[in-house]
Design an enzyme around this catalytic site. Structure first.
Site, PDB file in Angstrom:
ATOM      1  N   HIS A   1       2.286   0.049  -5.231  1.00 63.15           N
ATOM      2  CA  HIS A   1       2.202   1.461  -5.610  1.00 63.15           C
ATOM      3  C   HIS A   1       2.934   1.686  -6.940  1.00 63.15           C
ATOM      4  CE1 HIS A   1       1.877   5.778  -5.004  1.00 63.15           C
ATOM      5  NE2 HIS A   1       1.245   5.579  -3.858  1.00 63.15           N
TER       6      HIS A   1
ATOM      7  N   GLU B   1      -4.035   1.662  -7.400  1.00 70.21           N
ATOM      8  CA  GLU B   1      -3.674   0.923  -6.193  1.00 70.21           C
ATOM      9  C   GLU B   1      -4.896   0.155  -5.677  1.00 70.21           C
ATOM     10  OE1 GLU B   1      -1.963   4.028  -3.571  1.00 70.21           O
ATOM     11  OE2 GLU B   1      -1.954   5.176  -5.447  1.00 70.21           O
TER      12      GLU B   1
ATOM     13  N   HIS C   1       0.233   5.514   4.233  1.00 72.97           N
ATOM     14  CA  HIS C   1       0.939   4.300   3.813  1.00 72.97           C
ATOM     15  C   HIS C   1       1.757   3.654   4.932  1.00 72.97           C
ATOM     16  CE1 HIS C   1      -0.497   4.970  -0.131  1.00 72.97           C
ATOM     17  NE2 HIS C   1       0.436   5.781  -0.579  1.00 72.97           N
TER      18      HIS C   1
END
Length: 330
Positions: free
Chosen positions: A162, A295, A93
């Site tokens: 998220h 996601e 991420h």
């Protein structure tokens, strides 16, 4: 410092959405169940101020590249780029200082909020200065997210929201009774480190066949090696079709709440909170399989796999990604 906070609301549907600048985060989504009871369908930090402390990416925008990049490196136009390896030896991420851990600049306009952020050249090892925006708009029962990015050098881009959903509104409850479908004929198997193998496998005759709606509990303890490896789902589905189309539907029989997700992205990551261990809202301790994330994103690790859709943004281009969350109840 979390910056400013904002609220979007729709009187007809009764939906309210609370957002903050830090991480361009949605902290709460309140909506009605079949009996008219209002509940918060997002897991999250105990208070908005807790978002600037370590947490499992609760409901924020992650980037510059969502998901894992193997060995925290990729080659682009003949140049090897080494990234911040925040889960050594890989990156997750966008690294320790990814977009989830930044103070964005928010501006409210009617029933929408636009968040903007500048990511400098070399940020967490990524090339190019990138200007990104995330705009949330509530229109009736639909919460729409439009992400955009521009760059002055070629760079990988994959942003996603998220969100941790539990449509029951009962925080700390098991997610296995939620019913789910995902419009995908293929999924991406992973290594024991949850990185990409580079394969695109068919879902037929596997627990990844979610083309018809089923209760999650039927699959969470499946004996398939990929399910056992992740202790549930932590996989990307290669979505059927192109353009903005129905991607997934989640339904909670206990409350009657549902959420239909539409996106124009090539993939969606289903994560069933297999390692969740955090204190959340109202003093509730969150544990395994008490929420789910869907996601919408580019394929993970795409810069390292030529058979994946191209995820490189180049100067003069504008990258745009749209996802809609359509809430309802029966």
């Amino acid at each position: 410092m979390i910056g400013n906070s904002y609220e979007l609301h729709d009187d007809a549907s009764g939906i309210r959405v609370h957002l903050i600048d830090y991480g361009a985060t949605v902290t709460n989504i309140w909506c009605a169940d079949r009996d008219g009871n209002i509940g918060d369908v997002l897991l999250g930090c105990p208070t908005p101020e807790d978002h600037d402390r370590p947490h499992p990416h609760f409901n924020c925008i992650v980037g510059r590249y969502a998901n894992r990049i193997t060995n925290a490196q990729f080659e682009l136009d003949g140049v090897l780029h080494q990234l911040d390896a925040n889960i050594p030896p890989h990156q997750l991420h966008g690294g320790r200082h990814g977009f989830a851990n930044r103070l964005w600049t928010g501006v409210k306009d009617g029933n929408s909020v636009r968040f903007d952020l500048i990511s400098v050249d070399g940020d967490s090892g990524f090339p190019g200065e990138v200007a990104v925006s995330a705009t949330y708009k509530l229109d009736g029962s639909v919460l729409r997210l439009e992400l955009s990015a521009k760059t002055n050098k070629p760079t990988p881009i994959s942003l996603t929201a998220h969100h941790y959903f539990n449509l029951s509104g009962l925080h700390g409850s098991y997610i296995g009774d939620h019913e789910i479908s995902i419009n995908a004929d293929h999924y991406l198997p992973v290594s024991d480190g949850l990185t990409q193998l580079g394969r695109i496998d068919e879902v037929t005759n596997t627990p990844f066949d979610l083309r018809r709606q089923i209760p999650l509990r039927e699959r969470l303890d499946d004996s398939h090696p990929q399910i056992q490896l992740a202790d549930g789902f932590d996989h990307t589905f290669a979505l059927n079709g192109t353009g903005l189309r129905d991607t997934a539907q989640v339904y909670d029989p206990s409350s009657g709440r549902s959420c239909t997700i539409r996106t124009d992205q090539p993939g969606v990551q289903l994560y069933t909170c297999n390692t969740l261990d955090a204190w959340g809202k109202n003093g509730v301790h969150y544990g395994k399989h008490q929420g789910l994330c869907l996601e919408t994103q580019q394929f993970p690790d795409a810069p390292n796999h030529a058979n994946y859709p191209d995820a490189i943004l180049r100067p003069g281009e504008v990258w745009i990604a749209v996802t809609e969350y359509d809430f309802g109840f029966d």
